[in-house]
Motif scaffolding. Structure first.
Motif, PDB file in Angstrom:
ATOM      1  N   TYR A 177       0.436   3.980  -2.836  1.00 35.58           N
ATOM      2  CA  TYR A 177      -0.295   5.206  -2.503  1.00 35.58           C
ATOM      3  C   TYR A 177       0.498   6.229  -1.696  1.00 35.58           C
ATOM      4  O   TYR A 177      -0.022   7.300  -1.385  1.00 35.58           O
ATOM      5  CB  TYR A 177      -1.557   4.850  -1.704  1.00 35.58           C
ATOM      6  CG  TYR A 177      -2.492   3.930  -2.454  1.00 35.58           C
ATOM      7  CD1 TYR A 177      -3.092   4.330  -3.653  1.00 35.58           C
ATOM      8  CD2 TYR A 177      -2.771   2.659  -1.971  1.00 35.58           C
ATOM      9  CE1 TYR A 177      -3.943   3.487  -4.335  1.00 35.58           C
ATOM     10  CE2 TYR A 177      -3.625   1.803  -2.653  1.00 35.58           C
ATOM     11  CZ  TYR A 177      -4.206   2.220  -3.831  1.00 35.58           C
ATOM     12  OH  TYR A 177      -5.048   1.390  -4.517  1.00 35.58           O
ATOM     13  N   TYR A 235      -0.803   7.380   2.394  1.00 33.33           N
ATOM     14  CA  TYR A 235      -1.829   7.297   1.369  1.00 33.33           C
ATOM     15  C   TYR A 235      -2.148   8.664   0.755  1.00 33.33           C
ATOM     16  O   TYR A 235      -3.268   8.963   0.386  1.00 33.33           O
ATOM     17  CB  TYR A 235      -3.118   6.675   1.917  1.00 33.33           C
ATOM     18  CG  TYR A 235      -2.906   5.389   2.672  1.00 33.33           C
ATOM     19  CD1 TYR A 235      -1.965   4.471   2.228  1.00 33.33           C
ATOM     20  CD2 TYR A 235      -3.642   5.090   3.803  1.00 33.33           C
ATOM     21  CE1 TYR A 235      -1.745   3.280   2.909  1.00 33.33           C
ATOM     22  CE2 TYR A 235      -3.436   3.898   4.493  1.00 33.33           C
ATOM     23  CZ  TYR A 235      -2.481   2.998   4.042  1.00 33.33           C
ATOM     24  OH  TYR A 235      -2.271   1.828   4.729  1.00 33.33           O
ATOM     25  N   LEU A 248       0.828  -1.209   0.000  1.00 30.61           N
ATOM     26  CA  LEU A 248       0.000   0.000   0.000  1.00 30.61           C
ATOM     27  C   LEU A 248       0.862   1.258   0.000  1.00 30.61           C
ATOM     28  O   LEU A 248       0.540   2.236  -0.687  1.00 30.61           O
ATOM     29  CB  LEU A 248      -0.922  -0.001   1.221  1.00 30.61           C
ATOM     30  CG  LEU A 248      -2.033  -1.056   1.226  1.00 30.61           C
ATOM     31  CD1 LEU A 248      -2.725  -1.082   2.587  1.00 30.61           C
ATOM     32  CD2 LEU A 248      -3.044  -0.761   0.136  1.00 30.61           C
ATOM     33  N   GLU A 249       1.939   1.242   0.772  1.00 29.60           N
ATOM     34  CA  GLU A 249       2.816   2.414   0.822  1.00 29.60           C
ATOM     35  C   GLU A 249       3.482   2.660  -0.516  1.00 29.60           C
ATOM     36  O   GLU A 249       3.617   3.813  -0.962  1.00 29.60           O
ATOM     37  CB  GLU A 249       3.865   2.208   1.914  1.00 29.60           C
ATOM     38  CG  GLU A 249       4.731   3.442   2.143  1.00 29.60           C
ATOM     39  CD  GLU A 249       5.631   3.282   3.357  1.00 29.60           C
ATOM     40  OE1 GLU A 249       6.758   3.818   3.316  1.00 29.60           O
ATOM     41  OE2 GLU A 249       5.201   2.643   4.346  1.00 29.60           O
TER      42      GLU A 249
END
Length: 260
Positions: free
Chosen positions: A244, A248, A240-241
């Motif tokens: 985004y 995020y 995710l890092e």
């Protein structure tokens, strides 16, 4: 006898007519009027009422004749109606009345501390607290006591906070958190009682207590989102890092201007 019949809901004239028909069945309205010495207009009106109430019945003839329904049958009918009505009333009124949702305001350190301890002390099943790490001391002692008596306590903190509580979800802060003027907090007990407010030097210490279903739903949804986000970050944080940004930003940036 008239008085007892009146206690069953009959007027004085209706009671007198019933007794006449009880003593002598198969009477016309004209004959009833003669026996009670009342105008035929009033007697016919009373006979219609007695028929509607089930106290007398008519025989199709010329003229129409009337009989009194036997008193034993009437009593059983009235008893059955009373029992049904009584049962409905007990079911409806025996439960405590539902009160409209309310909002209560607490101001000042002492009042707020008392409200927090009261809500937590009265929780029966669960407590969810969402609070900044520097404000955990406001709730920690009361939450520890609740946890010791078997209440499901969940603490959600913004920033790391050392605590002896078993269930803690930590939100890491970005640089933008340092610019926040007020530090919000919420306490949700048993999914039915809530306390929301904020700490901060520039704001007078205050909080709002409510059982309003919209606020309860809002806090429940926030909790569910926190739990889901925490689990996803544990399982897929690195991916995710990379996609985004660390906090995020690539998801949030397009919407920042809308909330200013």
């Amino acid at each position: 006898m008239i008085e007892q019949l009146r206690s069953l809901g009959l007027s004085d004239l209706e009671a007198r007519i019933y007794l006449v028909l009880h003593e002598e069945p198969h009477l016309s309205g004209y004959e009833v009027a003669k026996r009670v010495s009342v105008s035929r207009t009033n007697v016919y009106a009373a006979l219609r009422v007695l028929t509607d109430k089930g106290f007398c019945r008519s025989i199709e003839a010329d003229p129409v004749l009337y009989d009194a329904v036997p008193i034993g049958q009437l009593i059983r009918m009235l008893k059955s109606q009373f029992e049904q009505t009584a049962k409905a009333l007990v079911e409806e009124l025996d439960a405590p009345p539902k009160t409209a949702p309310a909002f209560y305001t607490w101001k000042g350190e002492q009042a707020l501390q008392t409200a927090i301890r009261r809500l937590i002390a009265n929780a029966d099943r669960s407590i969810v607290v969402d609070i900044w790490s520097e404000d955990v001391h406001w709730v920690e002692e009361a939450l520890m006591e609740a946890q010791q008596r078997g209440i499901n306590v969940i603490l959600i903190t913004i920033g790391e906070a050392g605590t002896g509580l078993s269930n803690v979800i930590v939100h890491q802060r970005s640089e933008e958190w340092a610019q926040v003027i007020s530090r919000k907090f919420s306490v949700l007990c048993d999914g039915r009682a809530a306390l929301i407010g904020s700490f901060g030097k520039s704001l007078k210490l205050s909080a709002l207590e409510t059982d309003h279903p919209s606020v309860i739903e809002l806090l429940n949804n926030a909790f569910f989102h926190d739990v889901i986000a925490d689990r996803i970050e544990q399982d897929f944080g690195r991916e995710l890092e990379e996609k985004y940004g660390r906090h995020y930003e690539r998801i949030i940036d397009p919407y920042r201007g809308m909330l200013e």
